[in-house]
Design an enzyme around this catalytic site. Structure first.
Site, mmCIF file in Angstrom:
data_model
loop_
_atom_site.group_PDB
_atom_site.id
_atom_site.type_symbol
_atom_site.label_atom_id
_atom_site.label_comp_id
_atom_site.label_asym_id
_atom_site.label_seq_id
_atom_site.Cartn_x
_atom_site.Cartn_y
_atom_site.Cartn_z
ATOM 1 N N GLU A 152 -6.856 3.002 -1.844
ATOM 2 C CA GLU A 152 -6.949 2.303 -3.128
ATOM 3 C C GLU A 152 -7.768 3.060 -4.163
ATOM 4 O OE1 GLU A 152 -7.376 -2.127 -5.032
ATOM 5 O OE2 GLU A 152 -8.268 -1.798 -3.065
ATOM 6 N N GLU A 257 -4.130 -10.713 -6.944
ATOM 7 C CA GLU A 257 -5.532 -10.517 -6.553
ATOM 8 C C GLU A 257 -6.438 -10.667 -7.786
ATOM 9 O OE1 GLU A 257 -8.131 -7.519 -3.727
ATOM 10 O OE2 GLU A 257 -7.029 -6.682 -5.428
#
Length: 277
Positions: A152, A257
């Protein structure tokens, strides 16, 4: 049901709705996922996976169980490689057994002692080399198990909240993270493209998706700025982002998210509808 087209496989990030809003537990989050047509609830502890299975859901993405904030101790620092390798290997095996697709990974913070910002900094070149070294064999192992490690990219600009930005994170440049993935050169390692973080650090979302279409492993969505609802009050055109993903042939998951600031169900329903293109 909010999602009627289903061309975008949507996932609910459990931690967001467990720590904010009405603080749903796993059972409630799974019920909402089914109501809204989302096939996944992600970032759920393995001990709660039977609840997902009971509801016919998967976990599209999971952590590996590092103590503390999971993005601090990462592959850029060899002093953490032994623990990361052990935990990631276990997570890969658990995901393979459960039939779940993705395990998350991070570059880690830029300090030699990741938890001490006064310690010497790792150079970006050294950090990248260490990531490649630490992830190469793991990525190949993951690929053999039918699991993908997703590295990420995070933003370092927002210091207003510990989950809205991550000052000190080494992988804050998308090209830097992508170059690590391409150097590892394994189908077992791909990019976690978080639209919120990319927007803060770079913008130019659609072109960056195009540039990285070959390594997209997972997508995260949140309103920008503020990591709140993906409604008309924020700056990213999420329907356009979803159309771009379809154009690129992306068939992975898109995780909602964000941190709810109003009625969590109604906000999530709107978000799911916006992404159901």
């Amino acid at each position: 049901m909010a999602a009627t087209k289903g061309r975008i496989k949507q996932s609910i990030a459990y931690w967001c709705f467990n720590t904010a809003g009405d603080q749903w537990d796993v059972e409630k989050t799974c019920e909402v996922a089914n109501q809204l047509g989302c096939p996944s609830v992600e970032l759920v502890e393995p001990s709660d996976w039977p609840i997902l299975k009971k509801h016919g859901l998967v976990s599209a993405l999971s952590l590996i169980g590092m103590e503390g904030a999971p993005f601090v101790k990462g592959y850029n620092n060899p002093i953490y490689h032994e623990e990361l390798t052990a935990r990631t290997t276990q997570a890969i095996d658990e995901h393979a057994a459960a039939g779940f697709p993705n395990v998350i990974a991070f570059t880690g913070f830029e300090y030699r002692d990741a938890e001490d910002p006064t310690s010497e900094k790792l150079s970006r070149e050294e950090g990248a080399d260490n990531c490649v070294q630490g992830l190469k064999e793991l990525a190949d192992y993951a690929a053999k198990q039918g699991v993908t490690i997703c590295l990420e990219h995070l933003n370092t600009r927002d210091d207003s909240h510990p989950m809205k930005g991550h000052p000190g994170y080494q992988g804050d440049d998308l090209d830097y993270v992508a170059s690590i993935i391409r150097r590892v050169d394994s189908p077992g390692l791909k990019l976690l493209f978080d639209v919120y973080h990319v927007q803060i650090m770079h913008g130019d979302i659609l072109r960056r998706l195009e540039e990285n279409k070959d390594i997209l492993g997972h997508i995260h969505a949140a309103g920008c700025p503020g990591r709140a609802e993906i409604d008309a009050t924020q700056e990213v055109n999420y329907p356009a982002v979803m159309h771009k993903l379809l154009e690129l042939g992306y068939d992975g998951y898109v995780g909602q998210e964000y941190l709810p600031t109003r009625d969590p169900f109604e906000g999530l329903k709107e978000a799911v509808q916006l992404c159901d293109v």
